[in-house]
Design an enzyme around this catalytic site. Structure first.
Site, PDB file in Angstrom:
ATOM      1  N   PHE A 150       0.810  -1.219   0.000  1.00 44.00           N
ATOM      2  CA  PHE A 150       0.000   0.000   0.000  1.00 44.00           C
ATOM      3  C   PHE A 150       0.845   1.272   0.000  1.00 44.00           C
ATOM      4  CE2 PHE A 150       0.981  -0.072   4.534  1.00 44.00           C
ATOM      5  CZ  PHE A 150       1.095   1.280   4.829  1.00 44.00           C
ATOM      6  N   LYS A 174      -1.240  -6.888  -9.127  1.00 41.95           N
ATOM      7  CA  LYS A 174      -2.217  -7.060  -8.054  1.00 41.95           C
ATOM      8  C   LYS A 174      -1.797  -6.072  -6.971  1.00 41.95           C
ATOM      9  CE  LYS A 174      -3.094  -8.258  -4.531  1.00 41.95           C
ATOM     10  NZ  LYS A 174      -3.424  -7.233  -3.506  1.00 41.95           N
ATOM     11  N   GLU A 177      -4.981  -3.696  -1.876  1.00 41.71           N
ATOM     12  CA  GLU A 177      -6.415  -3.416  -1.849  1.00 41.71           C
ATOM     13  C   GLU A 177      -6.713  -2.167  -1.025  1.00 41.71           C
ATOM     14  OE1 GLU A 177      -4.630  -5.750  -0.573  1.00 41.71           O
ATOM     15  OE2 GLU A 177      -5.590  -6.880   1.035  1.00 41.71           O
ATOM     16  N   SER A 227       5.120  -7.051   3.415  1.00 34.42           N
ATOM     17  CA  SER A 227       5.669  -7.400   4.724  1.00 34.42           C
ATOM     18  C   SER A 227       6.419  -8.736   4.652  1.00 34.42           C
ATOM     19  CB  SER A 227       4.539  -7.476   5.748  1.00 34.42           C
ATOM     20  OG  SER A 227       3.576  -8.408   5.308  1.00 34.42           O
ATOM     21  N   CYS A 282       9.480   1.740   3.486  1.00 35.53           N
ATOM     22  CA  CYS A 282      10.364   0.622   3.844  1.00 35.53           C
ATOM     23  C   CYS A 282      11.782   1.127   4.057  1.00 35.53           C
ATOM     24  CB  CYS A 282      10.338  -0.444   2.769  1.00 35.53           C
ATOM     25  SG  CYS A 282      10.965   0.165   1.223  1.00 35.53           S
ATOM     26  N   GLU A 384       9.138  -4.278  13.097  1.00 31.88           N
ATOM     27  CA  GLU A 384       8.926  -3.114  12.237  1.00 31.88           C
ATOM     28  C   GLU A 384       7.648  -2.423  12.713  1.00 31.88           C
ATOM     29  OE1 GLU A 384       7.593  -3.858   8.164  1.00 31.88           O
ATOM     30  OE2 GLU A 384       8.913  -2.254   7.480  1.00 31.88           O
TER      31      GLU A 384
END
Ligand code: NAD
Length: 499
Positions: A150, A174, A177, A227, A282, A384
């Site tokens: 995301f 993909k 969402e 992740s 990240c 994290e």
């Protein structure tokens, strides 16, 4: 009724009417802005079918013409940058200027990819043996899948699609969402730029869609960013079926501050790298490692001073330094981890829990948070956080500071701030982390290098984008040729040798 976002299949928006849906939020207000369909296996089958046809058309286009389409795509993305940035800010929560950065760092990779004809050239050896020539060619794989997170709704889809398309593959994207609109627009702009229908499809969904994509025999390679647990699971699932996979995971990026560093420069770098985009990068710096007590005291004072004037605000607030986090669940998880840090004995100097933005009381806000005297055993250090939380871990000396990032489970990015070239060189050489900065807070490599973390931050042997990316998205064919006029010796029963 909120709008239902469509898939993008074979050059058209296709509704997922018959599929379950999930809410898409505007984190700044907490409102539901849209619904996203979650594709099932049958929907994925149709998408891959389209991509297979798209591959046949696109791989037949010569590399230079493909590059021209990519350049036109870049032009269109730039032309629509304001619209795209607003879309990113709406669904992700980052500020508009930061959203422009998200687009720009993706565009740079597509610009690099437009030079692919040169990089796709093979090798040639004349007279490898008497009358024998050998050449190699880099061929596209076919249909490839890109599964993206995301936090960079434009950049990471462009990293994946730009390189894969330049090499002649068809891409099924993909996207997350949670931020589905912008990847859809990017694919639409790709079609407008000249991609044939099916060369770049977008299918929305969660685990069911991802599993169906990986398991589809026509999908040749899987590029994933997200992740670590999901990266590892997807890597195993894809490679157990003999597929290529590169799966990039989470991070815990350290920034080491040596006693000879410019403390103001280091503190400015830290607040930007820790709290920019609400820490949802990240390559965000989440651990500061000052060397020596004096350095630590000076650094903590400089950080507190700067944090006093940081502005948390809605994504469209032009004066905000950073915005909300992506979902209410993310806010709750971050606040829980702040509580855990406090309970485990870290010194909570600035507490961002319960932050409110006037007029947006239901938004998913977490304020900038600073911990001092964090130790490597604490959860807030090991895990994290993916939020605006900076942990100061005081190191007694340089060797301890070097050990911390080197021994951490994650190995994405790391930086050192110092004015000593020898220390910087030693650090860059010895640290066990994939991307290193020297007096640079977020060392995201430029488009013609490549991006990839080590240890639990990356699974697979090739990095994203750069020449590594082109290797990942192509396979090598080697052709050994002898013309009939050169065949004079009759049958041979020993292994041919070069000479
Ligand atoms: P995520 O792992 O939740 O989701 C990533 C993608 O995987 C999404 O498309 C999602 O739909 C899909 N997915 C989620 N659960 C799945 C499951 N069980 N099976 C199959 N697919 C699944 O990650 P996120 O929250 O969207 O992104 C944040 C994470 O991504 C952070 O850990 C961050 O560090 C990492 N990240 C890494 C890099 C990198 O290059 N190393 C870059 C950006 C983000």
């Amino acid at each position: 009724m909120p709008q239902v976002i469509e898939h993008f299949i074979h050059g058209e928006r296709v509704s997922g009417d018959d599929q379950p849906t999930q809410d898409v939020f505007t984190p700044a207000t907490g409102e539901v802005s849209a619904q996203v369909p979650l594709a099932d296996a049958a929907a994925v089958d149709a998408v891959v079918d389209s991509a297979q046809r798209g591959f046949e058309a696109w791989s037949a286009v010569n590399p230079q013409r493909r590059a021209r389409v990519l350049l036109e795509w870049v032009r269109l993305i730039n032309e629509h940058a304001d619209e795209l940035a607003r879309g990113i800010a709406r669904e992700h929560g980052k500020t508009i200027p930061d959203a422009h950065g998200d687009i720009q760092r993706g565009v740079e990779v597509v610009e690099f990819a437009a030079g692919a004809p040169h990089l796709l050239k093979g090798e040639f050896t004349s007279n490898a043996a008497r009358g024998v020539d050998v050449h190699s060619a880099r061929e596209p794989l076919g249909v490839v899948a890109g599964i993206t997170p995301f936090n960079f709704p434009a950049m990471i889809p462009l990293w994946k699609a730009g390189i894969a398309l330049a090499a002649g593959n068809a891409v099924v994207l993909k996207p997350s969402e949670r931020c589905p609109s912008v990847p859809l627009r990017l694919a639409e702009l790709g079609l407008e730029a000249g991609l044939p229908a099916g060369a770049l499809n977008v299918v929305h969904g969660g685990k069911e869609a991802v599993d169906a994509l990986i398991d589809d025999q026509r999908v040749q390679a899987v590029g994933f960013v997200g992740s670590t647990p999901i990266a590892q699971a997807i890597y195993s699932r894809a490679t157990s079926q003999g597929k290529r996979a590169q799966c990039f995971g989470g991070a815990k990026n350290h920034l080491v501050i040596m006693p000879d560093a410019d403390i103001d420069q280091a503190a400015d770098a830290l607040v930007g790298a820790a709290f920019g985009s609400a820490g949802e990068r990240c390559m965000a710096v989440s651990v500061a490692v000052p060397v020596g007590e004096q350095t630590a005291d000076r650094l903590v004072a400089a950080l507190r001073e700067r944090m006093g004037s940081l502005r948390l605000g809605a994504s469209d607030d032009g004066s905000a330094d950073f915005g909300p986090v992506v979902t209410r669940a993310a806010k709750e998880r971050i606040e829980e981890l702040i509580g855990a840090g406090e309970a485990e004995g870290a010194e909570l100097l600035v507490d961002g829990r319960g932050a409110r933005v006037a007029g947006h009381e239901d938004g998913f806000y977490v304020g900038a948070t600073l911990f001092d005297r964090v130790t490597p055993q604490m959860r807030v250090y090991r895990e994290e956080v993916f939020g605006p939380v900076l942990c100061v871990v005081r190191a007694a000396d340089y060797e301890e500071a070097l050990r911390l990032p080197s021994e951490h489970e994650f190995g994405n990015g790391v930086s050192i701030f110092t004015s000593d070239g020898g220390a910087a060189r030693d650090f860059a050489t010895r640290v066990n982390v994939g991307m290193v900065g020297v007096n640079v807070p977020i060392p995201v490599p430029i488009a013609y290098y490549s991006f990839g973390g080590w240890k639990a931050s990356g699974f697979g042997d090739l990095n994203q984008y750069g020449t590594d990316g082109l290797k990942f998205y192509t396979k090598t064919k080697t052709v050994t040729t002898r013309w009939p006029s050169g065949v004079r010796e009759g049958a041979s029963f020993v292994m041919p040798r070069g000479s």
